[in-house]
Write a protein that holds these residues in place. Sequence first.
Motif, short mmCIF file in Angstrom:
data_model
loop_
_atom_site.label_atom_id
_atom_site.label_comp_id
_atom_site.label_asym_id
_atom_site.label_seq_id
_atom_site.Cartn_x
_atom_site.Cartn_y
_atom_site.Cartn_z
N GLY A 1 10.40 15.18 0.83
CA GLY A 1 10.28 14.83 2.07
C GLY A 1 9.01 15.50 2.81
O GLY A 1 8.85 15.08 4.07
N ASP A 2 8.08 16.08 2.06
CA ASP A 2 6.98 16.69 2.65
C ASP A 2 6.31 15.66 2.92
O ASP A 2 5.23 15.85 4.14
CB ASP A 2 6.23 17.55 1.63
N ILE B 1 -2.34 16.04 0.80
CA ILE B 1 -1.45 14.95 1.47
C ILE B 1 -2.07 14.28 2.55
O ILE B 1 -2.13 13.07 2.67
CB ILE B 1 -0.15 15.66 1.92
N ASP B 2 -2.81 15.13 3.46
CA ASP B 2 -3.38 14.35 4.43
C ASP B 2 -4.72 13.57 3.92
O ASP B 2 -4.75 12.55 4.76
CB ASP B 2 -4.23 15.69 5.13
N ARG B 3 -5.37 13.77 2.84
CA ARG B 3 -6.43 13.07 2.33
C ARG B 3 -5.66 11.75 1.77
O ARG B 3 -6.42 10.59 1.76
CB ARG B 3 -7.11 13.55 1.03
N CYS B 4 -4.62 11.67 1.40
CA CYS B 4 -3.67 10.33 0.84
C CYS B 4 -3.62 9.65 2.21
O CYS B 4 -3.59 8.30 2.03
CB CYS B 4 -2.61 10.71 0.16
N VAL B 5 -3.07 10.07 3.22
CA VAL B 5 -2.66 9.35 4.41
C VAL B 5 -3.71 8.98 5.41
O VAL B 5 -3.88 8.04 5.68
CB VAL B 5 -1.53 10.39 5.05
N ASN B 6 -4.69 9.73 5.53
CA ASN B 6 -5.72 9.66 6.75
C ASN B 6 -6.82 9.04 5.64
O ASN B 6 -7.79 10.14 5.51
CB ASN B 6 -5.95 11.12 7.41
N VAL B 7 -7.09 7.95 5.86
CA VAL B 7 -8.04 7.35 5.20
C VAL B 7 -8.44 6.01 6.07
O VAL B 7 -7.91 5.31 6.50
CB VAL B 7 -7.45 6.66 3.84
N GLU B 8 -9.87 6.05 6.10
CA GLU B 8 -10.40 5.09 7.01
C GLU B 8 -10.34 3.68 6.55
O GLU B 8 -10.58 3.58 5.13
CB GLU B 8 -12.06 5.23 7.48
N GLY B 9 -9.86 2.64 7.15
CA GLY B 9 -9.73 1.29 6.61
C GLY B 9 -8.63 0.86 5.43
O GLY B 9 -8.46 -0.05 4.90
N LYS C 1 0.75 -1.16 0.06
CA LYS C 1 0.00 -0.06 0.13
C LYS C 1 0.96 1.34 0.04
O LYS C 1 1.45 1.78 1.01
CB LYS C 1 -0.91 -0.13 1.34
N ILE C 2 1.05 1.81 -1.20
CA ILE C 2 1.94 2.99 -1.36
C ILE C 2 1.35 4.26 -1.30
O ILE C 2 0.33 4.33 -2.10
CB ILE C 2 2.69 2.61 -2.72
N VAL C 3 1.96 5.11 -0.41
CA VAL C 3 1.31 6.51 -0.49
C VAL C 3 2.58 7.34 -1.11
O VAL C 3 3.71 7.33 -0.96
CB VAL C 3 0.93 6.99 0.97
N GLY C 4 2.20 8.12 -2.28
CA GLY C 4 3.21 8.77 -2.82
C GLY C 4 3.04 10.31 -3.19
O GLY C 4 1.81 10.67 -2.95
N CYS C 5 4.10 10.73 -2.93
CA CYS C 5 3.90 12.47 -3.05
C CYS C 5 5.10 12.85 -4.14
O CYS C 5 6.21 13.13 -3.76
CB CYS C 5 4.16 13.29 -1.91
N ILE D 1 3.67 12.74 7.81
CA ILE D 1 3.42 11.60 8.58
C ILE D 1 3.90 11.30 10.02
O ILE D 1 3.38 11.10 11.05
CB ILE D 1 3.74 10.33 7.82
N TYR D 2 5.19 11.97 9.93
CA TYR D 2 6.03 12.06 11.22
C TYR D 2 5.13 13.08 12.26
O TYR D 2 5.11 12.91 13.53
CB TYR D 2 7.57 12.57 11.27
N LYS D 3 4.91 14.17 11.52
CA LYS D 3 4.27 15.21 12.39
C LYS D 3 2.93 14.69 12.83
O LYS D 3 2.48 15.12 14.07
CB LYS D 3 4.10 16.31 11.71
N LYS D 4 1.85 14.27 11.94
CA LYS D 4 0.73 13.96 12.40
C LYS D 4 0.28 12.61 12.76
O LYS D 4 -0.79 12.48 13.45
CB LYS D 4 -0.31 14.29 11.11
N TYR D 5 0.93 11.62 11.80
CA TYR D 5 0.66 10.22 12.47
C TYR D 5 1.68 9.26 12.43
O TYR D 5 2.11 8.59 11.75
CB TYR D 5 -0.32 9.77 11.03
#
Length: 471
Positions: free
Chosen positions: A209-210, A190-198, A125-129, A215-219
Motif C-alpha cells: 500500500g505504500d 517511488i516518486d521517480r516511478c510516479v512523477n514522470v514528465e509525459g 501504463k502500470i506503476v508497480g511497487c 499517490i493519494y498524498k502527493k498526486y
Amino acid sequence: MEKWDGNEGTSAFHMPEWMIQFADQKQEFNKRPTKIGRRSLSRSISQSSTDSYSSAASYTDSSDDETSPRDKQQKNSKGSSDFCVKNIKQAEFGRREIEIAEQEMPALMALRKRAQGEKPLAGAKIVGCTHITAQTAVLMETLGALGAQCRWAACNIYSTLNEVAAALAESGFPVFAWKGESEDDFWWCIDRCVNVEGWQPNMILDDGGDLTHWIYKKYPNMFKKIKGIVEESVTGVHRLYQLSKAGKLCVPAMNVNDSVTKQKFDNLYCCRESILDGLKRTTDMMFGGKQVVVCGYGEVGKGCCAALKAMGSIVYVTEIDPICALQACMDGFRLVKLNEVIRQVDIVITCTGNKNVVTREHLDRMKNSCIVCNMGHSNTEIDVASLRTPELTWERVRSQVDHVIWPDGKRIVLLAEGRLLNLSCSTVPTFVLSITATTQALALIELYNAPEGRYKQDVYLLPKKMGIKFL
C-alpha cells in the motif's frame, strides 16, 4: 465478480478464450533452458545497517558499495538512463537468474505465450511497487509482452536483488531500487516511478500500500486516469479497506491477498519453506528442541508452525481469532498468551499483519539470545522503534542480523530490523510465486479491460473460477 464480503452471486468476470486453454500450455514450460552516500538523517541506525547485500548471491563490486546509486550516472546498452540500480554491470548475472525462474513459473509463461498475440494490456501504463526478485522480473516481462508499459520500485528496502534490478534496467524497464535503501531512498524511488514528465500511470500494482498511499498524498489528481489498483499483501488490503470505509477510495481495487490462489498457496506453502531458510541463513541455528512462539495462525502462521514442528521445535501459538485459534489447537499446538511464554522461548515470530504485536515490554522480558523476527509484510509488528534508545546498544553481527544489548548484558538477536524475514534474508520458492504472479496479471487484465460500470469504487476479491484455470 465476487465482493470481499463473501456474498455469493453471479460473477461479472467473462473469461476470454486464451485463459481457458492454460492447461494445454503448461507442459511446454517444463523443459530446461537451452541458453547458456546518500543516507536519511531520519534513520537513527548505524551505517552498517544500510550496507546490505543479497543473501542468495551478490555480484556487487566492492568499490561501489559506499556510493549511493542516486549519485551515479549510469546508462544501459541502449543509452537510456531512466533507472536507478546498484550497478548496471550486474545485468548479465541477473538475466541468468531470470531465465532460471522462468522454468519454475509455468502458469505465468503459459499466460505470456497464450495472450501476447492479443495484447490485452495494450495501452496500459502500470506503476508497480513490489519485491524486486527474479520472479517479479518474469511478471514484469510478461506484462510487457502483453502490451503494458511498466515503471517499478521496491516495496522493501532489503528484498531487492541488485543483479535482477540491473537486468531489468538493461532490458529497458525503468526500475528504481537497490538492496539496502534508506527510508529517504525508498520514497525517492517511488516518486521517480510516479512523477514522470509525459507519462502517467493508469494502473497500480502494489504490495503493502505504500505506492497507493504516496499517490493519494502527493498526486491525487492522477486517480482521474487510473482504472484500478491490484494489491497483494494483507497490509495493503487493510489500507484499502480503510480508504473505502472513509469514502476516499476513488477507483476499483482488487484484493489479491485473499484470493484462493494466493491465500492457499503462496501464504501457506511459500512461508512453510522459506521460514527455515531465512532462520538458517541468518543464525545457523538448530531447530530441534527449541521453543518457538508464532504470533498469528493465519495461512502464514500455519506454514511457519508446520515447518518448525517438523524440525522438532516446541511450538506455541498466539491467536485472537477464535476459528484460527481452534485450528491451531486441533493441529496439535498449544494456545498461549505471549506474556505467558515470553521469558522462556528461544524464537519469537510475528505473522499477523497488525501493529506492535511484540512491544518493548515483551522485548525487555525476553531471555538472553532470543531470536526475534517477522514474517508479515509490514515492519511494524515488532516495536523496533522502541529499541533505538541511548541505553541500548546495537551491534551488527552479519548482514540483516543485529544484536540489541541491554545495560545488564542481555541481548536479543533481531533479524532484518523487523522486516519481512524470508525476502530480506533468503529466497522464496519460485513455483508458488508463479501462482501469485499469474493471479496479479489476471487481475490487472480484468480491471484494465472491464467496461465502465462493472466495478464501483470498492474492494473486490477475485472469483475462484478465475484463479484455478491455470493450476
